[in-house]
Design a protein around this motif. Structure first.
Motif, PDB file in Angstrom:
ATOM      1  N   UNK A 197       0.880  -0.866   0.116  1.00 27.57           N
ATOM      2  CA  UNK A 197      -0.084  -0.133   0.652  1.00 27.57           C
ATOM      3  C   UNK A 197       0.874   0.939   0.200  1.00 27.57           C
ATOM      4  N   UNK A 198       2.190   0.870  -0.643  1.00 30.64           N
ATOM      5  CA  UNK A 198       3.249   2.214  -0.438  1.00 30.64           C
ATOM      6  C   UNK A 198       3.598   2.673   0.520  1.00 30.64           C
ATOM      7  N   UNK A 199       3.854   2.114   1.981  1.00 28.51           N
ATOM      8  CA  UNK A 199       4.673   2.133   3.338  1.00 28.51           C
ATOM      9  C   UNK A 199       6.281   1.174   2.745  1.00 28.51           C
ATOM     10  N   UNK A 200       6.966   2.339   3.001  1.00 30.30           N
ATOM     11  CA  UNK A 200       7.830   2.311   2.538  1.00 30.30           C
ATOM     12  C   UNK A 200       9.403   3.128   4.122  1.00 30.30           C
ATOM     13  N   UNK A 201      10.016   2.338   4.655  1.00 31.30           N
ATOM     14  CA  UNK A 201      10.856   2.361   5.551  1.00 31.30           C
ATOM     15  C   UNK A 201      11.506   3.973   5.786  1.00 31.30           C
ATOM     16  N   UNK A 202      11.244   5.184   6.539  1.00 36.34           N
ATOM     17  CA  UNK A 202      12.023   6.225   6.711  1.00 36.34           C
ATOM     18  C   UNK A 202      13.270   5.619   6.160  1.00 36.34           C
ATOM     19  N   UNK A 203      13.967   4.553   6.545  1.00 37.11           N
ATOM     20  CA  UNK A 203      15.429   4.608   6.498  1.00 37.11           C
ATOM     21  C   UNK A 203      15.813   2.612   6.363  1.00 37.11           C
ATOM     22  N   UNK A 204      16.438   2.734   5.372  1.00 34.32           N
ATOM     23  CA  UNK A 204      17.198   0.880   4.965  1.00 34.32           C
ATOM     24  C   UNK A 204      18.537   1.093   4.787  1.00 34.32           C
ATOM     25  N   UNK A 205      18.555  -0.038   5.795  1.00 35.38           N
ATOM     26  CA  UNK A 205      19.848   0.567   5.909  1.00 35.38           C
ATOM     27  C   UNK A 205      20.548  -1.423   5.501  1.00 35.38           C
ATOM     28  N   UNK A 206      21.562  -1.310   4.401  1.00 36.34           N
ATOM     29  CA  UNK A 206      22.333  -1.917   3.942  1.00 36.34           C
ATOM     30  C   UNK A 206      23.917  -2.277   4.733  1.00 36.34           C
ATOM     31  N   UNK A 207      23.383  -3.695   5.413  1.00 33.14           N
ATOM     32  CA  UNK A 207      24.655  -3.777   6.119  1.00 33.14           C
ATOM     33  C   UNK A 207      25.998  -4.695   4.733  1.00 33.14           C
ATOM     34  N   UNK A 208      26.288  -4.256   4.944  1.00 37.86           N
ATOM     35  CA  UNK A 208      27.288  -4.724   3.262  1.00 37.86           C
ATOM     36  C   UNK A 208      29.060  -5.550   3.280  1.00 37.86           C
ATOM     37  N   UNK A 212      14.241   4.760  -2.252  1.00 38.74           N
ATOM     38  CA  UNK A 212      14.051   5.002  -1.210  1.00 38.74           C
ATOM     39  C   UNK A 212      15.267   5.597  -0.440  1.00 38.74           C
ATOM     40  N   UNK A 213      14.949   5.970   0.803  1.00 39.69           N
ATOM     41  CA  UNK A 213      16.113   6.215   1.916  1.00 39.69           C
ATOM     42  C   UNK A 213      17.000   5.264   1.665  1.00 39.69           C
ATOM     43  N   UNK A 214      18.096   5.042   0.798  1.00 41.48           N
ATOM     44  CA  UNK A 214      18.996   3.441   1.808  1.00 41.48           C
ATOM     45  C   UNK A 214      20.024   4.325   1.988  1.00 41.48           C
ATOM     46  N   UNK A 215      21.311   3.650   3.402  1.00 41.46           N
ATOM     47  CA  UNK A 215      22.503   3.423   3.509  1.00 41.46           C
ATOM     48  C   UNK A 215      22.950   2.955   3.245  1.00 41.46           C
ATOM     49  N   UNK A 216      24.186   2.742   3.429  1.00 46.99           N
ATOM     50  CA  UNK A 216      25.333   1.259   3.568  1.00 46.99           C
ATOM     51  C   UNK A 216      26.391   1.949   4.356  1.00 46.99           C
ATOM     52  N   UNK A 238      26.893  -1.071  15.060  1.00 48.62           N
ATOM     53  CA  UNK A 238      25.780  -0.063  15.519  1.00 48.62           C
ATOM     54  C   UNK A 238      26.517   1.236  15.411  1.00 48.62           C
ATOM     55  N   UNK A 239      27.457   1.822  15.644  1.00 44.79           N
ATOM     56  CA  UNK A 239      27.586   3.223  15.883  1.00 44.79           C
ATOM     57  C   UNK A 239      27.558   3.768  14.805  1.00 44.79           C
ATOM     58  N   UNK A 240      28.054   3.358  13.913  1.00 39.85           N
ATOM     59  CA  UNK A 240      27.637   3.891  12.603  1.00 39.85           C
ATOM     60  C   UNK A 240      26.294   3.989  12.302  1.00 39.85           C
ATOM     61  N   UNK A 241      25.415   3.062  12.711  1.00 40.00           N
ATOM     62  CA  UNK A 241      23.631   2.803  12.340  1.00 40.00           C
ATOM     63  C   UNK A 241      23.465   3.935  13.311  1.00 40.00           C
ATOM     64  N   UNK A 242      24.015   4.060  14.156  1.00 38.74           N
ATOM     65  CA  UNK A 242      23.337   5.652  14.949  1.00 38.74           C
ATOM     66  C   UNK A 242      23.324   7.152  15.033  1.00 38.74           C
TER      67      UNK A 242
END
Ligand code: ADP
Ligand code: MG
Length: 206
Positions: A122-133, A174-178, A189-193
């Motif tokens: 229904x179009x609901x996307x995360x505010x942020x997706x964190x890709x662990x690479x 969509x908003x994504x960070x690696x 975890x520190x990077x995620x924060x």
């Protein structure tokens, strides 16, 4: 606030979901965690079909739609109600995984998977997706259990998965960070924060 973690298996998603949940809870936030596919009665049954039954033939398109059905139920039963209550939701995988595993690595059409995903959620996307690479081979080494049906498709497939995540991060639909997963859990975890804190501040200002 709706956050999802993604990346190849063994990259540390479950670990980071737990660390972020604990961090948010320590700051007085109500947190709901879930896994996609799963976290509903229907979703767990579909997850079992998708991941455990090596003997059931599943075409890539059928596979994609089963993931979508599980996600659709997850959105309606768990994620949307939690967000409406003003709680934080952290999901272990979400639509991006479908785009990457079934399209980038599995040969389905990217555009179609995104479109089907919009219908399913229904179009609901995360505010942020964190890709662990991290390299697929190194991630595989971390896993202390036999591969599930998706993982059993070999290292070449898993490396295409990794590259798919990086391409989608660059495309930023969509908003994504690696975040590099090749560091200690505490460092990751520190990077995620560093990405979560500004989001929380924005949420509080609203
Ligand atoms: P995923 O959910 O992505 O498959 P997990 O969080 O289950 O990954 O982690 C896979 C394994 O690697 C677990 O045994 C976990 O304790 C370990 N692990 C998780 N993060 C790290 C890390 N940053 N460095 C080393 N080992 C890790
Ligand atoms: Mg996990």
């Amino acid at each position: 606030m709706f956050i999802s973690f993604d990346g190849v298996d063994g990259a540390g998603k479950s670990t980071q979901v737990r660390l972020l949940r604990e961090w948010l809870a320590a700051r007085g936030k109500q947190v709901v965690t879930c896994r996609d596919p799963g976290s509903t009665s229907l979703g767990e049954k579909l997850r079992d079909v998708l991941l455990s039954h090596h003997d059931v033939p599943i075409h890539r398109r059928s596979e994609m739609l089963l993931y979508m059905a599980a996600r659709s139920q997850l959105v309606e039963e768990v994620i949307r109600p939690a967000l409406e209550r003003g709680e934080c939701v952290i999901s272990d995988r979400y639509l991006l995984a479908n785009v990457v595993y079934q399209a980038h690595a599995g040969g389905q059409d990217c555009e179609q998977v995104w479109q089907t995903g919009r219908v399913a959620t229904g179009g609901l996307m995360p505010d942020l997706t964190i890709v662990l690479d991290m390299p697929a081979a190194a991630a595989k080494e971390r896993q202390g259990r036999p591969p599930d049906r998706m993982e059993a498709q070999g290292l070449e497939y898993m490396e295409r998965v990794r590259q798919g995540f990086l391409k989608e991060a660059a495309a930023a639909r969509i908003p994504i960070v690696v975040v590099s997963a090749a560091q200690s859990p505490e460092e990751v975890h520190a990077q995620v924060l560093r990405h979560i804190e500004p989001l929380l501040a924005r949420g509080a200002a609203r």
